[in-house]
Write an enzyme that holds these catalytic residues in place. Structure first.
Site, PDB file in Angstrom:
ATOM      1  N   HIS A  25     -16.374  -0.327  -3.045  1.00 26.87           N
ATOM      2  CA  HIS A  25     -15.666   0.705  -3.376  1.00 26.87           C
ATOM      3  C   HIS A  25     -16.286   1.294  -4.733  1.00 26.87           C
ATOM      4  CE1 HIS A  25     -12.378   2.945  -5.151  1.00 26.87           C
ATOM      5  NE2 HIS A  25     -11.978   3.345  -4.024  1.00 26.87           N
ATOM      6  N   SER A  48     -10.161  -4.680  11.863  1.00 24.63           N
ATOM      7  CA  SER A  48     -10.024  -3.495  11.042  1.00 24.63           C
ATOM      8  C   SER A  48      -9.213  -2.483  12.009  1.00 24.63           C
ATOM      9  CB  SER A  48     -11.269  -2.976  10.545  1.00 24.63           C
ATOM     10  OG  SER A  48     -11.067  -1.572   9.878  1.00 24.63           O
TER      11      SER A  48
END
Length: 490
Positions: free
Chosen positions: A218, A422
């Site tokens: 991130h 995911s």
């Protein structure tokens, strides 16, 4: 900047849209009243509209307001026009100002409801609860709750929710297998703050260390490195978004014997990839790194609440020599405001502050000091009402729906990628930007993705795929028409 208006008022560009209508301005000028005053207000007093009743003025004002609200509701992007502030004006009563505010906010809420119905591209659970659950906490909006400082400290200020915050922290501590007294943490404003807090603790404990993070971490990780003036290296990634462990070994080897701070992604931003804690630990221990020479932070913003409920998922717990874990509260859990949770080992906290600040009766350990006291209560409510079984059902349903979406796209000859643990499905970025904006797809280069959250239904996913396929056909037909026209001209 527009020209000045009558005394006591400001330029119309500072007014809400419902006060900027040309019809309002022209009638107001004719009546010699300030142009920021809506018709209902202009009808009051000797300067009002001659020959028109208050009822007529109210009807005209409502009609114009509805025009404005329709513009808001039909705005194709989910970014409504800016609502400029109306400064106090002597000719506008408090009741009329409240009416303007109510109309703007209610119209905006309707627009948000429309955006919510097509929000599938970003990791936020918009299922904040049924009407009873929402109403249950509305009474707390009457109080300004501030959990300033260390959540475990006893403070003199009474308007806080520390008892809820500590309960939430204990719930996550148990989820991640760390005992009472061995951990510290707090409810943050979101995972960016959690990452900033984790890397601050890492730097203070290992000031000579180098920060290692993958290229798909991130953006808050390089931000933290810049803020803290940390030496940092980016590690290459595999095609699935997971860290390239051979490159990680090479990077650490080149800098040995310096200490290592490692950020591991438990669900990358774009592809939802999970870095393997065990492989990283194996590399560090194989190179002779002892536990006091490395700090591992697990950025588990989305997947940290999901993996513990999947049978085949890797174990992300403090039973391993990791240093901190963070998770978002507004993503999978669905808190109605951005928030997060960070848990770290108690041993790392001492390096942050030595002295207790008398004014808050605690050490200055957190990034922001003043923190929302409402967020912990929302998280507490979510965890209480859902329970472990309810969260497990949500996780499994979202994973099943993500697998279905992946299959539907592939059947439509759209290239996809889906990490098995995911709920993020990656696919070719649509060339139709209208479709991208309508479904609020998160895009990076030639890729786009959908993050299947609890509020995303199968019906919604079918609708998206149908519209995506239709837009591709339209693009092909348009391209073919252009080519044919060019050939005919030739």
């Amino acid at each position: 900047m527009q020209g000045s208006t009558a005394a006591g008022c400001h330029s119309s560009e500072l007014l809400p849209p419902c006060c900027q209508s040309k019809a309002i301005v022209s009638r107001a000028r004719a009546a010699r009243v300030p142009s920021c005053v809506p018709p209902s207000a202009a009808s009051i007093g000797p300067a009002g509209y001659v020959g028109r009743s208050l009822k007529q003025m109210s009807q005209e004002h409502n009609s114009l307001s509805q025009q404005v609200l329709q513009q808001v509701l039909h705005n194709q992007s989910c970014t409504p026009a800016m609502f400029d502030l109306l400064d106090p004006c002597a000719s506008l009563s408090s009741t009329e100002r409240l009416t303007v505010v109510q109309e703007v906010i209610h119209g905006f809420a309707q627009r948000l409801e429309e955006c919510k119905s097509h929000s599938i591209g970003y990791p936020g659970n918009l299922d904040v609860g049924d009407a009873n659950q929402v109403q249950l906490l509305q009474v707390l909006n009457n109080y300004s709750l501030n959990n300033a400082g260390d959540p475990f400290a006893q403070v003199n200020y009474g308007l806080h929710s520390r008892q809820f915050e500590v309960a939430v922290l204990r719930w996550f501590a148990q989820l991640w297998h760390i005992s009472d007294g061995d951990y510290w943490g707090y409810v943050t404003s979101g995972s960016t703050e959690s990452n900033l807090q984790a890397l601050l603790m890492a730097r203070e404990n290992l000031p000579d260390a180098i920060l290692y993070s993958s290229r798909e971490s991130h953006f808050s990780i390089p931000k933290a490195a810049a803020m803290y003036r940390m030496e940092a290296q980016q590690v290459n990634t595999q095609l699935n978004g997971e860290m390239d462990y051979d490159d990680f070994r090479a990077c650490v080897t080149a800098n040995k014997p310096r200490a290592a701070i490692i950020n591991l992604n438990i669900g990358t931003t774009v592809k939802g990839a999970v870095d393997c804690v065990d492989k990283v630990l194996e590399i560090l221990q194989g190179m002779g790194y002892t536990h006091d020479r490395f700090y591992i932070h697990c950025d588990a913003a989305l997947s940290g609440i999901m993996l513990p409920y999947l049978d085949d998922a890797p174990s992300i717990t403090f039973n391993k020599p990791i240093s901190s874990i963070s998770v978002s509260g507004h993503k999978f859990l669905g808190a109605p405001m951005p928030c997060g949770v960070i848990i770290t080992r108690q041993q790392y906290v001492a390096a942050l502050a030595d002295e207790t600040l008398e004014i808050i009766n605690s050490k200055d350990l957190t990034i922001t000091c003043s923190r929302s006291g409402h967020a912990p209560i929302y998280l507490w409510q979510k965890l209480m009402l859902k329970g472990h079984e309810g969260i497990k059902q949500d996780v499994q349903r979202c994973l099943n729906n993500a697998q279905m979406l992946n299959m539907l796209l592939q059947e439509a000859a759209i290239k996809t990628f889906h990490n098995p643990l995911s709920t993020t499905v990656v696919f070719e970025r649509p060339t139709d930007e209208t479709l991208v904006h309508r479904w609020q797809l998160a895009c990076q280069g030639h890729l786009a993705h959908v993050v299947v959250m609890p509020h995303v239904t199968r019906q919604k996913l079918h609708q998206f795929v149908e519209e995506y396929v239709a837009s591709r056909r339209a693009v092909v037909a348009t391209t073919a028409g252009i080519i044919n026209n060019g050939s005919n001209k030739g």
